[in-house]
Design a protein around this motif. Structure first.
Motif, PDB file in Angstrom:
ATOM      1  N   LEU A 231       0.803  -1.227   0.000  1.00 15.84           N
ATOM      2  CA  LEU A 231       0.000   0.000   0.000  1.00 15.84           C
ATOM      3  C   LEU A 231       0.834   1.274   0.000  1.00 15.84           C
ATOM      4  CD1 LEU A 231      -2.746  -0.999   2.623  1.00 15.84           C
ATOM      5  CD2 LEU A 231      -2.914  -1.075   0.121  1.00 15.84           C
ATOM      6  N   ILE A 232       2.128   1.166   0.264  1.00 15.48           N
ATOM      7  CA  ILE A 232       2.971   2.350   0.398  1.00 15.48           C
ATOM      8  C   ILE A 232       2.993   3.205  -0.878  1.00 15.48           C
ATOM      9  CG2 ILE A 232       5.340   3.178   0.775  1.00 15.48           C
ATOM     10  CD1 ILE A 232       5.711   0.822   2.713  1.00 15.48           C
ATOM     11  N   PRO A 233       3.177   2.628  -2.075  1.00 17.14           N
ATOM     12  CA  PRO A 233       3.154   3.468  -3.286  1.00 17.14           C
ATOM     13  C   PRO A 233       1.848   4.233  -3.450  1.00 17.14           C
ATOM     14  CG  PRO A 233       4.047   1.299  -3.783  1.00 17.14           C
ATOM     15  CD  PRO A 233       3.492   1.220  -2.395  1.00 17.14           C
ATOM     16  N   ASP A 234       0.720   3.607  -3.120  1.00 21.93           N
ATOM     17  CA  ASP A 234      -0.578   4.284  -3.244  1.00 21.93           C
ATOM     18  C   ASP A 234      -0.674   5.474  -2.290  1.00 21.93           C
ATOM     19  OD1 ASP A 234      -1.401   2.485  -5.158  1.00 21.93           O
ATOM     20  OD2 ASP A 234      -2.388   1.147  -3.722  1.00 21.93           O
ATOM     21  N   VAL A 235      -0.134   5.323  -1.096  1.00 28.84           N
ATOM     22  CA  VAL A 235      -0.171   6.415  -0.119  1.00 28.84           C
ATOM     23  C   VAL A 235       0.686   7.581  -0.591  1.00 28.84           C
ATOM     24  CG1 VAL A 235       0.542   7.096   2.209  1.00 28.84           C
ATOM     25  CG2 VAL A 235      -0.737   4.971   1.859  1.00 28.84           C
ATOM     26  N   ILE A 236       1.851   7.290  -1.147  1.00 30.67           N
ATOM     27  CA  ILE A 236       2.724   8.357  -1.652  1.00 30.67           C
ATOM     28  C   ILE A 236       2.037   9.107  -2.792  1.00 30.67           C
ATOM     29  CG2 ILE A 236       4.915   8.847  -2.805  1.00 30.67           C
ATOM     30  CD1 ILE A 236       6.116   6.472  -1.253  1.00 30.67           C
ATOM     31  N   PHE A 312       2.407   8.053   7.863  1.00 26.68           N
ATOM     32  CA  PHE A 312       2.202   6.735   7.267  1.00 26.68           C
ATOM     33  C   PHE A 312       1.397   5.817   8.180  1.00 26.68           C
ATOM     34  CE2 PHE A 312       5.518   8.097   4.340  1.00 26.68           C
ATOM     35  CZ  PHE A 312       5.056   7.560   3.148  1.00 26.68           C
ATOM     36  N   ILE A 313       1.589   5.955   9.501  1.00 23.93           N
ATOM     37  CA  ILE A 313       0.772   5.167  10.432  1.00 23.93           C
ATOM     38  C   ILE A 313      -0.708   5.469  10.220  1.00 23.93           C
ATOM     39  CG2 ILE A 313       0.127   4.951  12.871  1.00 23.93           C
ATOM     40  CD1 ILE A 313       3.113   5.165  13.548  1.00 23.93           C
ATOM     41  N   ILE A 314      -1.044   6.752  10.038  1.00 19.44           N
ATOM     42  CA  ILE A 314      -2.440   7.156   9.853  1.00 19.44           C
ATOM     43  C   ILE A 314      -2.965   6.763   8.478  1.00 19.44           C
ATOM     44  CG2 ILE A 314      -3.985   9.158   9.652  1.00 19.44           C
ATOM     45  CD1 ILE A 314      -2.231  10.535  11.783  1.00 19.44           C
ATOM     46  N   LEU A 315      -2.212   7.104   7.435  1.00 21.74           N
ATOM     47  CA  LEU A 315      -2.718   6.929   6.073  1.00 21.74           C
ATOM     48  C   LEU A 315      -2.754   5.471   5.623  1.00 21.74           C
ATOM     49  CD1 LEU A 315      -0.988   9.995   4.353  1.00 21.74           C
ATOM     50  CD2 LEU A 315      -3.371   9.786   5.101  1.00 21.74           C
ATOM     51  N   LEU A 316      -1.972   4.615   6.251  1.00 20.86           N
ATOM     52  CA  LEU A 316      -1.988   3.193   5.911  1.00 20.86           C
ATOM     53  C   LEU A 316      -3.047   2.422   6.699  1.00 20.86           C
ATOM     54  CD1 LEU A 316       1.856   2.466   5.726  1.00 20.86           C
ATOM     55  CD2 LEU A 316       0.231   2.304   3.815  1.00 20.86           C
TER      56      LEU A 316
END
Length: 492
Positions: A231-236, A312-316
């Motif tokens: 999910l990290i690329p989508d959050v960025i 990232f803790i929040i958005l993931l």
């Protein structure tokens, strides 16, 4: 009235000044924050090896952890959550931008604080914006230095200490059901034991506490990232799109994202506020730019690393829902997000992290208040003891009081504080560049640890007593002078 002043300061004036100083010095210094990024480790290694145990001065490392203790606080946990709530994920992008250009701003203000520091009778140093304004701009501007000192006392010595206590107490109440009154008393008692020991005791506590709290928070974030790699690329992408209004997630759109990113970024890393220079000035370093390099790295740690952890803790998490963010915000949002990742113990972890972050910031805020009083009066010990008692009282009071108005007032005074300091930095651009060019020249000549020869800068009104070199640096300077003289002797 408070809302009107906040909108004027943060929506227009400060954004322009932050860009002028940050981008301007970045370009003029040839991107100093990136050129000397890795050099920070050599500076810290030298300061640990020579000064910390031998000569009684604070080292660059101790000044670094003390400034991180102040920069890393409730703003990294609660402030980031507020920025996402009101400005959307795009606020994080603008927070990063503020951090990157803020590294150059911090280099400038902390180098100036070192250059214009003054020696105290007990062998310590004092310095900060009040000193580089009054000395660097001349006696006619001493009123501006006085205004800065008053704003520093009101914002950090009074307002922010109450706010940190409030954030810690409410978080502990949410996670452990500890009454806020007891949390306030406990914080006040421990803070009192430390602040009555002066800046050296505060630095020793910070030196122990800061690495533990920063590494612990980073480790839990790495666990969260590992659980959500896909999910990290989508959050960025979400952060970048939201930053430019391509992903509408809040009512304010791109304007809210920029405003919240700048405001919360500056609140967190304090680059441009002039707070960190008060701490940067207390260390012994052989050259002012050494401390500039180290302090610019502390902005990187605060904004690019610690703030990003919270984001990232929040958005993931499954908790993040733009439509429902009005119902949850601040520390509670971060706690709920981490609990969604790792279970209910995540709430307790955030509360403990906030306790450590907030407590270290209270110590830092106290020192800033003490330094602002010192600018007006250096001899009345009862005045300092009175301020210590007031600080303890504010910590206890802040934990038990609804501080909505105090938050708004602190935003205004922080904005005014930044305004005064940024104007001074624009006026002191040339001295700042002169200090950097002297450092660059010595590095280009192959000097591993550049040395500041104060007699060459007498026209800048520096205090010679504050630049008495330690024996190791005197020996290195003599060896260098002898090496430079040898070719001339051979030629003759």
């Amino acid at each position: 009235m408070l809302d009107l002043l906040n909108d004027l300061l943060w929506g227009k004036v400060l954004i322009a000044l932050l860009l002028i100083v940050g981008v301007g010095f970045t370009v003029a210094s040839r991107f100093v924050q990136f050129r000397y990024f890795t050099r920070m480790f050599r500076v810290l290694g030298a300061s640990q090896a020579f000064q910390r145990n031998k000569h009684g001065h604070l080292s660059s490392f101790q000044a670094l952890v003390l400034s991180i203790a102040g920069r890393v606080g409730g703003g990294n946990i609660a402030g980031v959550a507020v920025a996402i709530t009101l400005g959307g994920p795009g606020a994080i992008f603008w927070m990063w931008m503020v951090g990157l250009i803020g590294m150059a701003t911090s280099f400038l203000e902390c180098s100036l604080a070192q250059a214009y520091k003054q020696a105290e009778p007990d062998g310590t140093y004092r310095g900060g914006p009040a000193h580089y304004i009054s000395k660097g701009l001349g006696p006619r501007w001493k009123w501006m230095a006085a205004v800065y000192s008053v704003l520093l006392l009101v914002t950090f010595g009074f307002g922010f200490n109450a706010l940190q206590s409030y954030a810690v107490a409410t978080s502990l109440n949410d996670a452990f059901n500890i009454p806020v009154f007891y949390s306030g008393i406990g914080l006040a008692m421990i803070a009192g034991l430390i602040i009555f020991g002066g800046v050296k005791r505060i630095a020793r506590v910070a030196e122990f506490l800061v690495p533990i709290m920063a590494v612990g928070y980073l480790l839990i974030t790495l666990v969260v990232l590992g659980m959500n790699l896909s999910l990290i690329p989508d959050v960025i992408v979400l952060i970048v799109k939201s930053a430019f209004g391509l992903e509408q997630v809040v009512g304010g759109g791109i304007g809210a994202a920029i405003m919240m990113g700048v405001k919360r970024g500056l609140f967190s890393n304090e680059a441009g506020l002039g707070s960190a220079p008060n701490v940067a000035a207390v260390a012994y370093v052989p050259h002012p730019a050494n401390q500039g390099v180290v302090q610019s790295f502390s902005v990187f740690i605060d904004t690019i690393i610690i703030c990003s952890c919270t984001a990232f803790i929040i958005l993931l998490s499954g908790i993040y829902d733009p439509a429902a963010l009005a119902d949850i915000g601040g520390v509670a949002l971060t706690q709920s997000a981490l609990a969604d990742h790792v279970g209910d113990w995540g709430r307790s972890f955030v509360s403990i992290a906030l306790l450590l972050f907030g407590f270290s910031t209270v110590l830092y805020n106290y020192y800033l208040g003490e330094n602002s009083i010192n600018f007006f009066n250096t001899s009345n010990q009862n005045l300092f003891n009175g301020f210590r008692v007031i600080t303890i009282g504010l910590v206890c009071w802040g934990a038990t009081t609804d501080l909505g108005t105090v938050f708004a007032f602190a935003d205004v005074t922080m904005g005014l504080l930044a305004l005064v300091n940024l104007i001074a930095l624009v006026a002191l651009f040339k001295p700042g560049l002169r200090i950097l060019k002297d450092y660059d020249r010595q590095i280009a000549e192959g000097v591993e640890q550049p040395i500041f020869e104060a007699e060459k800068f007498r026209d800048m009104n520096v205090d010679p007593a504050a630049w008495v070199l330690e024996p190791e640096d005197i020996e290195r300077l003599q060896q260098r002078s002898a090496a430079l003289a040898q070719p001339r002797e051979t030629l003759s």
